[in-house]
Scaffold this active site. Structure first.
Site, PDB file in Angstrom:
ATOM      1  N   SER A  21       0.796  -1.237   0.000  1.00 15.79           N
ATOM      2  CA  SER A  21       0.000   0.000   0.000  1.00 15.79           C
ATOM      3  C   SER A  21       0.823   1.279   0.000  1.00 15.79           C
ATOM      4  O   SER A  21       0.285   2.340  -0.309  1.00 15.79           O
ATOM      5  CB  SER A  21      -0.894   0.030   1.240  1.00 15.79           C
ATOM      6  N   LYS A  26       0.687   3.399  -3.026  1.00 15.67           N
ATOM      7  CA  LYS A  26      -0.471   4.237  -3.365  1.00 15.67           C
ATOM      8  C   LYS A  26      -0.110   5.724  -3.359  1.00 15.67           C
ATOM      9  O   LYS A  26      -0.719   6.520  -4.070  1.00 15.67           O
ATOM     10  CB  LYS A  26      -1.614   3.957  -2.380  1.00 15.67           C
ATOM     11  N   TYR A  39      -2.046  -2.228 -10.794  1.00 21.43           N
ATOM     12  CA  TYR A  39      -2.167  -2.168  -9.328  1.00 21.43           C
ATOM     13  C   TYR A  39      -1.418  -3.319  -8.655  1.00 21.43           C
ATOM     14  O   TYR A  39      -0.655  -3.111  -7.702  1.00 21.43           O
ATOM     15  CB  TYR A  39      -3.658  -2.162  -8.938  1.00 21.43           C
ATOM     16  N   TYR A  60      -4.205   3.070   7.725  1.00 20.17           N
ATOM     17  CA  TYR A  60      -5.504   2.395   7.699  1.00 20.17           C
ATOM     18  C   TYR A  60      -6.423   3.032   8.743  1.00 20.17           C
ATOM     19  O   TYR A  60      -6.329   4.241   8.970  1.00 20.17           O
ATOM     20  CB  TYR A  60      -5.334   0.880   7.937  1.00 20.17           C
ATOM     21  N   VAL A 112       0.839  -3.889   3.822  1.00 18.35           N
ATOM     22  CA  VAL A 112       0.715  -5.200   4.457  1.00 18.35           C
ATOM     23  C   VAL A 112       1.966  -6.073   4.292  1.00 18.35           C
ATOM     24  O   VAL A 112       2.059  -7.138   4.895  1.00 18.35           O
ATOM     25  CB  VAL A 112      -0.529  -5.986   3.979  1.00 18.35           C
TER      26      VAL A 112
END
Ligand code: GLU
Length: 305
Positions: free
Chosen positions: A61, A64, A189, A241, A259
């Site tokens: 992540s 991103k 992605y 998160y 993660v």
């Protein structure tokens, strides 16, 4: 500084036992849950490291943040934020249900999976390969590491098992958020999440953001200070998160976790930080990595608030 880092690693090592390595992507389950490493790079380009700072892991992540920068560079802010919102969700990173309630017309922010998939669909290029290559070049540039590459095993593992992300991709297409081919977007992605890094790489990306979008070593400006600010603000509001609020209070460093066990920190005008510890808490953050950042923040007075 190295001494401080070494002590903080020792102090937090026990915490690794409190977490669990991610196994919903099968290839991630091979990580050693006891690993813990840290790297700090300051504004004079001094690099300080301790623990397992040179172990490789997938960026997940954390990617991103970089994809968001490229999407804004390619399309402008207005277009990007017509497809993805700016609000934290309080839901899990891979939650699908708000997309289906009909209450929202776009994913709430670019740091949750749905928002990140929408963002990846905005990266320009003639094919998924070309779109990913453009993104990878940006990663290589801002991490000062020309050797960054995809971990093929993790990529294939995500591609094979990422059914929830696939479902979100098709839902986004149905909502008119995702333009173009869903599978091609998902391919970009999955690849971006599978880029292999170490703590130094993500500390360099953090440093780039801390330095307002300019590569410190070369002086090359890549994005405006404004875009770097957007990314750092998302890191504060949504980067950890649904622990982002608590993390802002206890640590106060703009940070993004993944993660794979990494956490990237960007302390404006001071330093970039990379932490790695694959044992995760129930919200998906590195449990000992969180502890390392909390201790660092206290010791070096790093909270931006
Ligand atoms: N590739 C992961 C997924 O899509 C990224 C999640 C994360 O690091 O939060 O589920």
């Amino acid at each position: 500084m190295n001494k401080i880092l070494e002590r903080i690693i020792i102090d937090n090592k026990e915490l690794t036992k409190k977490g669990k390595v991610a196994d919903y992507i099968p290839a991630l389950s091979k990580a050693n849950p006891e690993d813990l490493g840290v790297c700090i790079i300051d504004m004079n380009n001094n690099i300080y490291t301790a623990g397992d700072y040179d172990k490789k892991f997938t960026i997940q992540s954390i990617s991103k943040t970089v994809a968001l920068m490229l999407a804004i560079m390619d399309n402008g802010e207005e277009k990007v934020f017509s497809k993805v919102g700016m609000e934290p969700t309080g839901d899990a990173f891979n939650s699908i249900y708000k997309l289906e309630t009909g209450d929202i017309s776009k994913p709430l922010n670019p740091m949750i999976n749905a928002g990140a998939i929408a963002v990846s669909s905005l990266i320009k290029g003639g094919s998924s390969e070309e779109r990913f290559e453009r993104l990878l070049s940006l990663f290589r540039k801002i991490s000062s590491n020309d050797n960054l590459k995809v971990n093929e095993e993790v990529y294939l593992s995500e591609k094979r098992t990422g059914n929830k992300n696939r479902a979100m991709g098709y839902l986004l297409k149905d909502m008119g958020v995702l333009e173009g081919d869903v599978e091609e977007t998902l391919d970009v992605y999955f690849r971006q999440c599978s880029i292999e890094v170490d703590c130094i790489d993500i500390a360099n990306i953090g440093l780039f953001l801390a330095n307002s979008g300019t590569i410190l070593k070369t002086g090359e400006n890549i994005v405006s200070e404004h875009v770097a600010k957007i990314v750092k603000t998302f890191m504060v509001t949504c980067g950890m998160y649904n622990s982002s609020g608590e993390f802002a209070i206890r640590v106060g460093i703009p940070a993004k976790s993944g993660v794979g066990g990494g956490i990237m920190g960007a302390v404006p005008r001071r330093m970039g930080i990379g932490v790695y510890g694959p044992a995760l808490d129930e919200r998906g953050n590195s449990v000992a990595g969180y502890g390392v950042l909390r201790d660092l923040s206290r010791e070096l007075n790093l909270s931006i608030f």
